[in-house]
Design an enzyme around this catalytic site. Sequence first.
Site, PDB file in Angstrom:
ATOM      1  N   LYS A  52      32.021  42.680  38.478  1.00  0.00           N
ATOM      2  CA  LYS A  52      31.208  43.232  39.562  1.00  0.00           C
ATOM      3  C   LYS A  52      31.960  44.288  40.371  1.00  0.00           C
ATOM      4  CE  LYS A  52      28.659  38.867  39.901  1.00  0.00           C
ATOM      5  NZ  LYS A  52      28.186  37.775  40.770  1.00  0.00           N
ATOM      6  N   ARG A 258      25.246  28.179  45.997  1.00  0.00           N
ATOM      7  CA  ARG A 258      24.330  29.068  45.273  1.00  0.00           C
ATOM      8  C   ARG A 258      23.189  28.247  44.675  1.00  0.00           C
ATOM      9  NH1 ARG A 258      26.471  34.008  43.918  1.00  0.00           N
ATOM     10  NH2 ARG A 258      24.274  34.547  43.590  1.00  0.00           N
TER      11      ARG A 258
END
Length: 269
Positions: A52, A258
């Site tokens: 990322k 998450r």
Amino acid sequence: MPEGHTLHRLARLHKRRYAGAPVSVSSPQGRFAAEASRLDGRVLVSAEAHGKHLFHHYGPQGTVHVHLGLYGTFGEAKLPASAPVGQVRMRLEGRTHWTDLRGPTRCELLDEAQVDAIKARLGPDPLRADADPDRAWARISRSRTSIAALLMDQSVLAGVGNVYRAEVLFRHGVPPLLAGRELDRALWDDMWADLVALMRDGVRVGRIDTVAPEHLPEATGRAPRQDRHGGEVYVYRRAGEECLVCGTSVAHADLVGRNLYWCPACQPA
């Protein structure tokens, strides 16, 4: 947060639009002004992604490291550039296009050693030619941590986010809370190969699609998925809806802060 395919798309786009020629670099917001002044008018040598993270390489002048985080975005258009709108951390202008970076978690100018240190902390990226899946397996096969958590650990595997995590586990019938060390090696090899294929397709089309042809709306008659993430998926953000394969309600839980999605029937514990 954008997943790895998005950063690789950006790297390819920026390399195609800006690399190989001098670029104008500025920081309308001011938070990157000193670094931008060192790069302004220099040649952008190349752009690449690792997981990322996005890297703009300027040779001896250093490398701009960008991590978009939850809120970072790039916006691009053809020249002439319009006046900056909002908090533009970095503006890049090339021969034909310009792009603005807003809201990143990181936008910093680093030297080669600092770039290498970031990459050393990251696991193998399924989208990179230099990726070694054995490195990820070495961590997974020794761990008591759930495979769902390990897939999201960027030091284990770089670039996989919540969508790819949920979908690859579903596609291979793996219960998300299975300990890494209980995963079969042949199954891991299949999951890695699937991630490579799925993420490459994500780079190509710009969205995440994981559903087999026989489960697509045109094959089943169901309505297409309506979600800001786009793409047809099996379980991600489908909590309470029927599994596209077996009809069981898709489950949802929180794991390490998450959202986790899975089918209890297709991924039995």
